[in-house]
Design an enzyme around this catalytic site. Structure first.
Site, PDB file in Angstrom:
ATOM      1  N   CYS B 230       0.797  -1.228   0.000  1.00 35.03           N
ATOM      2  CA  CYS B 230       0.000   0.000   0.000  1.00 35.03           C
ATOM      3  C   CYS B 230       0.831   1.280   0.000  1.00 35.03           C
ATOM      4  O   CYS B 230       0.264   2.380  -0.050  1.00 35.03           O
ATOM      5  CB  CYS B 230      -0.961  -0.015   1.179  1.00 35.03           C
ATOM      6  N   HIS B 365      -3.832   7.990   5.715  1.00 35.06           N
ATOM      7  CA  HIS B 365      -3.973   6.634   5.165  1.00 35.06           C
ATOM      8  C   HIS B 365      -5.390   6.132   5.478  1.00 35.06           C
ATOM      9  O   HIS B 365      -6.050   5.587   4.606  1.00 35.06           O
ATOM     10  CB  HIS B 365      -2.907   5.726   5.761  1.00 35.06           C
ATOM     11  N   GLU B 376      -2.590   5.672  13.531  1.00 38.64           N
ATOM     12  CA  GLU B 376      -2.274   6.811  12.673  1.00 38.64           C
ATOM     13  C   GLU B 376      -2.507   8.132  13.401  1.00 38.64           C
ATOM     14  O   GLU B 376      -1.712   9.075  13.279  1.00 38.64           O
ATOM     15  CB  GLU B 376      -3.118   6.750  11.400  1.00 38.64           C
ATOM     16  N   LYS B 397     -10.226   7.314   1.527  1.00 43.46           N
ATOM     17  CA  LYS B 397     -10.619   5.907   1.345  1.00 43.46           C
ATOM     18  C   LYS B 397     -12.078   5.711   1.748  1.00 43.46           C
ATOM     19  O   LYS B 397     -12.682   4.697   1.430  1.00 43.46           O
ATOM     20  CB  LYS B 397      -9.710   4.992   2.163  1.00 43.46           C
ATOM     21  N   HIS B 402     -10.034   1.280  -0.431  1.00 45.23           N
ATOM     22  CA  HIS B 402      -8.581   1.128  -0.342  1.00 45.23           C
ATOM     23  C   HIS B 402      -8.060   0.703  -1.718  1.00 45.23           C
ATOM     24  O   HIS B 402      -8.470  -0.317  -2.255  1.00 45.23           O
ATOM     25  CB  HIS B 402      -8.229   0.078   0.712  1.00 45.23           C
ATOM     26  N   PHE B 461       1.604  -3.169   4.754  1.00 39.30           N
ATOM     27  CA  PHE B 461       2.071  -4.424   5.335  1.00 39.30           C
ATOM     28  C   PHE B 461       3.579  -4.344   5.575  1.00 39.30           C
ATOM     29  O   PHE B 461       4.305  -3.740   4.791  1.00 39.30           O
ATOM     30  CB  PHE B 461       1.812  -5.557   4.336  1.00 39.30           C
TER      31      PHE B 461
END
Lengths: 314, 473
Positions: B230, B365, B376, B397, B402, B461
């Site tokens: 991502c 994000h 976050e 998002k 996403h 990830f």
């Protein structure tokens, strides 16, 4: 623009090696802190059983990537072993100044195929396959184990991974916040799908699929820094090694699969030999492609060209 | 050092359709794109919802990633006024086209890889018309969000300025433009990138997509493909900024793409990461997870000097970038958001504003998962301890879903539009404050303002984090 040179073979139907004439080569010498390799199921000397890596299953990709990286970092702990304090930021120590880049052609194809085959046969996905579906996962595991809080990148390339990784390290090491770059290459044996992929990528250029059993894998890692300060071997760009070797062939004239990591193994072998014997070594990545000169520190003040031995793709 | 990096063109496609106006109608109006996808049988999964563009009759093959990248690439080069043959690095963030893997195995492997699903099927080009979901659901908000001033700013910035092209919202017109009108368009090449042959299996290799894009656009220069999940396309942009600011190259074409398909959908379902209520509610107390969405974007980055020499007007400057790792977990963010904070601080230091005093907006994000949003928030607080509460933060998002590898570049474009339009996109689906998430999230309604600097952050990830700072010229 910096001077550019041709690079390794192009393997798609859209471009040729001759067209790709703008690869960035190294601006500066890099220090080679250490190198390591790990192979499994290849039939080569030194094959190892697949290391167990908690949370990673079925595929050789992550265990071999981790093993090669681990050897490098364990040998040079200043490459990042300062495990962060709980809740802390780990902004001090080698880990925060270490970047990691992992290159492969198609990523973890074993995991991708397993997941796909499960899905098309109507079975639910295995969450573990979800976890390891991206090369980032093993980088995350590595970063946790060695306290690396610097930048991490995973790359896909059809070109020579060594050239790509060295170029990236050269760029990253211009950042005053980065002292070391761990570069890792991984290559897996081919499933039938991977063979079909390589057949399509070859597109008449004659590049083969990796000659590895389906469950085999290779990984190589090199820890790079700025030259000096305890780096007994340095590497820099050399004049393009221009011969009549056909595009995509190595010095022995054999064609190689796109993105294969043999040049990383060659670098590791040359590094080990120079540590023992000193001298210099010209590493050639392909016809009309970037070449790199490795020099042992003891020879650094001599005219390296006079001492150069050529061991292209041993 | 050549110094400044500017953006001189972009092309973007989401579930809302092609182009900036589609984003204005959806993202900037706070209208979620989510609906039950019909691209594949969602029966085995816990949800059917995704931010996927409506399918044409040919199904997902009609939206082959290579084709979507080519369309956005042509748009971006057109806006930047660059032509085929230009020297430009091509840097992508993609994971490869998973549909080719699925097709291979569904077709029976080597014995019938062109088999039961796609054998001999002549797949037409992408649908001519794409209805824009949500486009007419709230005209007032749309009008508010898509300001004329903003449109003009973007339109005027292109040396190949064609105001109609930018302001014309018709998706059908988009299709025609891309196929025949742009100065960069090499019709044969773009046609070659269309999904006529669904038997291709090579598109599963991420680097192949960069080669195809570069070849299709006729660009000469290095290519590199980032696959770090991502943050992949954000990493591509950061790499491009480094190459340009160090003087190695003058122009980079950076992009990323993800189109919703069953393979990844199934993986996220198995990881129980997908929202249970069909909405993405970042930073809201009742958030239950993410939904996947279509996203493809290509941006042209250029040294300011190079842009000046050829008369290209900058849309925005990229004045800071950073990347850092959590060193915490293979799939979960650090609970304190330490990597994200570190990446943000790096970027702000480079931008010459370490405390974020001049920062007017953060595109978060904001996945809508329990793990991400609290971490976050704490990361942003750590990055900007003096004024985190006064900086508007939103997650787009909540409308796009996403976009995985494409998240970085699409959100980069959204952040740039926020600067040029003077409108902050809202966090849609926000219903109730969460004590863990206590910043100003621009809930549900777009906000008119006059931002000059904005930060966009992404996480992935493995604990990878990226940050990019944009500035209005």
């Amino acid at each position: 623009m910096t001077p550019t040179e041709n690079t390794t073979t192009r393997n798609t139907n859209t471009t040729t090696a001759a067209e790709n004439s703008h690869k960035t080569v190294l601006r500066s010498s890099l220090g080679v802190l250490t190198t390591a390799t790990a192979t499994h199921g290849t039939g080569r000397d030194g094959d190892i059983p697949l290391p167990r890596l908690p949370g990673f299953v079925e595929s050789a990709f992550s265990p071999l990537a981790y093993e090669a990286a681990r050897q490098c970092l364990a040998e040079r702990p200043d490459g990042g072993t300062s495990r962060p304090e709980a809740g802390g930021e780990a902004e001090s120590g080698g880990g925060s100044r270490t970047a990691v880049a992992l290159a492969s052609t198609a990523g973890d194809t074993t995991t991708a195929d397993l997941a796909s085959r499960r899905m098309v046969s109507g079975r639910v996905h295995n969450p573990l396959l979800f976890m390891q579906a991206t090369p980032n996962s093993v980088l995350g595991y590595l970063s946790r184990e060695f306290g690396i809080t610097g930048q991490m990148f995973s790359l896909s390339t059809l070109d020579d991974p060594l050239t790509e990784l060295l170029s990236m390290a050269d760029l990253l090491l211009e950042d005053p916040e980065v002292d070391r770059v761990l570069a890792v290459g991984v290559e897996l044996g081919g499933s039938e799908r991977l063979a079909a992929v390589y057949e399509e990528l070859a597109d008449g250029h004659g590049h083969p699929a990796p000659a590895l059993p389906a469950d085999a894998g290779l990984a190589a890692a090199v820890l790079l820094g700025r030259p000096g300060n305890g780096t007994p071997v340095s590497i820099r760009s050399a004049e393009a090694y221009d011969t009549d070797i056909p595009v995509g062939a190595d010095a022995a004239g054999a064609t190689r699969p796109p993105g294969d990591i043999q040049s990383l193994f060659d670098l590791a072998a040359a590094h080990q030999r120079l540590l023992q014997e000193g001298g210099s070594h010209l590493l050639v990545t392909g016809s009309r492609a970037p070449a790199f000169l490795l020099t042992a520190d003891t020879e650094a003040k001599t005219d390296a060209r006079n001492e150069t031995e050529t061991h292209a793709h041993q | 050092m050549s110094g400044e990096v500017t953006v001189t063109g972009f092309g973007v496609r989401t579930a809302f359709g092609m182009g900036a106006d589609a984003l204005r109608r959806g993202v900037f109006a706070g209208v979620p794109s989510f609906a039950a996808t019909t691209r594949f049988d969602t029966g085995p999964y816990r949800t059917a919802m995704a931010g996927a563009a409506p399918d044409g009759p040919e199904g997902v093959e009609g939206w082959a990633l290579r084709y979507a990248l080519a369309r956005c690439g042509v748009e971006a080069l057109d806006m930047a006024g660059l032509r085929a043959g230009a020297e430009a690095a091509v840097l992508l963030g993609v994971a490869g086209d998973h549909t080719s893997v699925t097709r291979y195995w569904r077709g029976g492997g080597s014995d019938g890889r062109c088999g039961s699903v796609v054998a001999g099927r002549a797949v037409p080009r992408a649908p001519e018309k794409q209805p824009v979901r949500g486009a007419s659901t709230d005209t007032e908000r749309v009008a508010h969000a898509g300001t004329a001033a903003g449109r003009e700013r973007v339109a005027d910035a292109s040396p190949a300025a064609d105001t109609e092209r930018v302001t014309d919202a018709s998706p059908a017109a988009d299709t025609e433009r891309v196929t025949d009108a742009s100065p960069a368009a090499d019709t044969e090449r773009v046609t070659d990138a269309s999904p006529v042959d669904t038997r291709r299996v090579g598109d599963a290799v991420p680097a192949r997509l960069a080669e195809l894009l570069a070849g299709g656009l006729g660009l000469v220069g290095p290519r590199l493909t980032f696959t770090n999940a991502c943050v992949a396309s954000a990493a591509a942009i950061i790499h491009a900024c480094r190459l340009i600011s160090s003087g190695r190259i003058d122009v980079a074409v950076c992009g990323g793409g993800y189109l919703v398909e069953e393979e990844t959908f199934g993986k996220f379902d198995s990881g129980r990461a997908l929202s249970r209520d069909g909405m993405v509610r970042p930073f809201s107390a009742d958030r239950t997870g993410l939904l996947l969405g279509d996203g493809v974007a290509v941006v042209v980055l250029e040294s300011a000097e190079h842009a000046r020499r050829r008369g290209a007007r900058p849309l925005a400057g990229v004045v800071g970038w950073g990347a850092a790792s959590d060193a915490h977990h293979i799939a979960q963010p650090h609970p304190e958001g330490v990597g994200l904070a570190r990446a943000a601080r790096q970027a702000m230091r480079l931008a010459g504003d370490p405390d974020g005093d001049a920062l007017d907006y953060v595109n978060a994000h904001g996945t809508g998962t329990k793990y991400n949003d609290g971490a976050e928030t704490r990361g942003l607080r750590a990055a900007f301890p003096k004024r985190a509460e006064s900086i508007p933060v939103s997650s787009t998002k909540s409308t796009t879903g996403h976009l995985l590898e494409a998240a970085g570049v699409v959100e980069f474009v959204i952040t740039m539009l926020a600067l040029t339009d003077g409108v902050l996109p809202p966090t849609a689906g926000f219903t109730a404050p969460d004590p863990e998430c206590d910043l100003d999230y621009v809930p549900n309604e777009p906000r008119r303002t006059d931002p000059r600097r904005a930060l966009t952050v992404n996480a992935a990830f493995g604990g990878a984090n990226t940050a990019l700072v944009l500035e209005r010229p």
